[in-house]
Write a protein that holds these residues in place. Structure first.
Motif, PDB file in Angstrom:
ATOM      1  N   MET A 113       4.818  -3.121  -9.594  1.00  0.00           N
ATOM      2  CA  MET A 113       4.746  -2.196  -8.452  1.00  0.00           C
ATOM      3  C   MET A 113       5.353  -0.847  -8.814  1.00  0.00           C
ATOM      4  N   GLY A 114       6.366  -0.874  -9.686  1.00  0.00           N
ATOM      5  CA  GLY A 114       6.945   0.394 -10.144  1.00  0.00           C
ATOM      6  C   GLY A 114       5.923   1.251 -10.878  1.00  0.00           C
ATOM      7  N   GLN A 115       5.038   0.583 -11.619  1.00  0.00           N
ATOM      8  CA  GLN A 115       4.016   1.333 -12.365  1.00  0.00           C
ATOM      9  C   GLN A 115       2.913   1.873 -11.451  1.00  0.00           C
ATOM     10  N   ILE A 116       2.677   1.186 -10.338  1.00  0.00           N
ATOM     11  CA  ILE A 116       1.481   1.563  -9.543  1.00  0.00           C
ATOM     12  C   ILE A 116       1.813   2.198  -8.191  1.00  0.00           C
ATOM     13  N   THR A 117       3.090   2.437  -7.909  1.00  0.00           N
ATOM     14  CA  THR A 117       3.438   2.897  -6.561  1.00  0.00           C
ATOM     15  C   THR A 117       2.653   4.146  -6.154  1.00  0.00           C
ATOM     16  N   SER A 118       2.698   5.191  -6.984  1.00  0.00           N
ATOM     17  CA  SER A 118       2.027   6.419  -6.533  1.00  0.00           C
ATOM     18  C   SER A 118       0.508   6.251  -6.588  1.00  0.00           C
ATOM     19  N   ARG A 119       0.017   5.458  -7.543  1.00  0.00           N
ATOM     20  CA  ARG A 119      -1.439   5.247  -7.607  1.00  0.00           C
ATOM     21  C   ARG A 119      -1.920   4.427  -6.415  1.00  0.00           C
ATOM     22  N   LEU A 120      -1.079   3.477  -5.974  1.00  0.00           N
ATOM     23  CA  LEU A 120      -1.454   2.681  -4.794  1.00  0.00           C
ATOM     24  C   LEU A 120      -1.560   3.581  -3.569  1.00  0.00           C
ATOM     25  N   LEU A 121      -0.605   4.502  -3.430  1.00  0.00           N
ATOM     26  CA  LEU A 121      -0.680   5.451  -2.312  1.00  0.00           C
ATOM     27  C   LEU A 121      -1.941   6.303  -2.435  1.00  0.00           C
ATOM     28  N   ASP A 122      -2.217   6.772  -3.674  1.00  0.00           N
ATOM     29  CA  ASP A 122      -3.436   7.574  -3.885  1.00  0.00           C
ATOM     30  C   ASP A 122      -4.678   6.783  -3.464  1.00  0.00           C
ATOM     31  N   LEU A 123      -4.721   5.515  -3.885  1.00  0.00           N
ATOM     32  CA  LEU A 123      -5.899   4.692  -3.572  1.00  0.00           C
ATOM     33  C   LEU A 123      -6.091   4.535  -2.069  1.00  0.00           C
ATOM     34  N   MET A 124      -4.962   4.511  -1.343  1.00  0.00           N
ATOM     35  CA  MET A 124      -5.058   4.375   0.114  1.00  0.00           C
ATOM     36  C   MET A 124      -5.297   5.715   0.788  1.00  0.00           C
ATOM     37  N   GLY A 125      -5.391   6.775  -0.001  1.00  0.00           N
ATOM     38  CA  GLY A 125      -5.614   8.101   0.585  1.00  0.00           C
ATOM     39  C   GLY A 125      -4.366   8.659   1.250  1.00  0.00           C
TER      40      GLY A 125
END
Ligand SMILES: Cc1ncc(C[n+]2csc(CCOP(=O)(O)OP(=O)(O)O)c2C)c(N)n1
Length: 382
Positions: A113-125
């Motif tokens: 989750m540390g690696q994907i936190t900002s990308r996860l937010l990006d994916l959710m717009g």
């Protein structure tokens, strides 16, 4: 590093005074200060998804909201963020921590989750920036957040370790209250003699006062309510399954009018933690109706486990003031009159028969309009 008040004071000056969430050790100094500041509201939720729905209800009740959580809790919040905030255009300010930040020594469970936190937010717009760690960045961060939230979308501030100076927790002991009271209405009737959801909703519409705000759960319940009558005081919560009672809590804490949640057994079971938060914060104007057909009717009638669940007892064990069960249509009407006249929170466990109208409509009013006309309705003087 900043002081909690360096952030909280300008945020409060912009109207952000309703906080909810689940703690994280990186968040401790901020949450502790929110809890300690009696001018701010803090609703400690059982899960992050619940917190997002509570905040949505509070926004509908006129508040500017902040949801604080660990990035691992972002996983719990994806469903309401994508299926409630997004379609209904309900803004909130997210403060999400960055456990497992690459390069930081942290626990293995936070690595991915540390690696994907900002990308996860990006994916959710969901637009985001770093939580400010120097005073000069606080105003610009809040400006940017507010600019995005004006379009009805959440904005996230990602908080690194040691962003805020710890000052300790000062939290009052919880007030213990006596267990609530149970009353059952009407005869126990055979399953085949229970009302259909549509019949219960039609009766509901006859009895419910016009000033009440009504939140209908995911699936056929919202669709049937819409098909029977479409009114501004209806919130058709088409996504965020399980979130209706949390949304109802966030709203009921902020308005005087009755708030009635029409829940399903499957949805209520999905978010049982909501019951405990409702029981603890105990808004007197909340009526929670569980229409229990024993199945996931909306997805083809697969059984839930509600046959062995007593929702009225669960509610009382979770701190509701009153709870009741009924099986028949007359019992439902009596129970509803009683619930509406009582001091809540009150839960009505209504047994119904599976099935719905064959020609069922879907809310044709776009969700963002449903939210805005609902908000206008609840904020109008009684
Ligand atoms: C998180 C999530 N999981 C699954 C679904 C699919 N789904 C939509 S309605 C529904 C059933 C809801 O059951 P219940 O609350 O008992 O209401 P009923 O359909 O019986 O009226 C399901 C599983 C969904 N919308 N969201």
């Amino acid at each position: 590093v900043i002081e909690a008040d360096d952030f909280l004071k300008p945020a409060a000056a912009r109207g952000f005074d309703f906080f909810t969430g689940v703690p994280c050790s990186f968040l401790t100094p901020l949450i502790d200060r929110v809890i300690g500041d009696l001018k701010l509201t803090y609703i400690g939720a059982a899960s992050e998804g619940e917190a997002v729905a509570i905040a949505a209800g509070a926004w509908l009740g006129g508040r500017k909201t902040v949801v604080m959580c660990q990035n691992s809790g972002l996983g719990n919040a994806v469903n309401p963020l994508t299926s409630l905030n997004h379609p209904f255009r309900i803004p909130t300010l997210l403060i999400v921590t960055w456990r497992g930040e690459p390069g930081l020594k942290d626990e293995p469970q936070h690595e991915v989750m540390g690696q994907i936190t900002s990308r996860l937010l990006d994916l959710m717009g969901i637009r985001h920036r770093e939580f400010p760690v120097i005073e000069a960045d606080i105003g610009p961060a809040l400006n940017e957040a507010e600019a995005h939230m004006a379009a009805g979308l959440p904005f996230a501030l990602i908080m690194r370790k040691d962003s805020v100076r710890p000052r300790g927790l000062n939290q009052a002991e919880p007030t213990l209250k006596p267990r609530g009271q149970r009353r059952d209405f009407g005869e126990t009737v055979a399953p085949a003699a229970r009302p259909m959801r549509r019949e219960a909703l039609a009766r509901f519409l006859e009895l419910i006062p016009d000033r009440a705000a009504v939140i209908a759960t995911t699936g056929k319940c919202a669709r049937e309510l819409f098909t029977l009558t479409d009114r501004p005081q209806h919130f058709y919560q088409v996504g965020s399954m399980g979130g209706a009672s949390a949304l109802g809590l966030g709203l009921a804490l902020n308005v005087k009018r009755p708030v009635v949640v029409l829940d399903g057994d499957g949805a209520a079971l999905m978010k049982l933690g909501n019951l405990a938060t409702i029981g603890a914060f105990a808004p007197t104007n909340l009526v929670h109706i569980v229409l229990d057909n024993g199945v996931h009717d909306s997805t083809g009638g697969q059984q839930t486990v509600s046959a062995t669940v007593d929702f009225a007892d669960l509610a009382l064990a979770a701190g509701y003031r009153l709870a009741a069960r009924s099986d028949g249509l007359e019992g439902f009407a009596d129970g509803l009159r009683w619930a509406l006249a009582a001091e809540g929170p009150v839960l009505l466990h209504q047994k119904i028969r599976p099935g719905s109208e064959p020609l069922l409509g879907r809310p044709s009013v776009p969700p963002d309009q449903v939210a805005r006309r609902f908000k206008d309705f609840v904020l109008n003087p009684l």
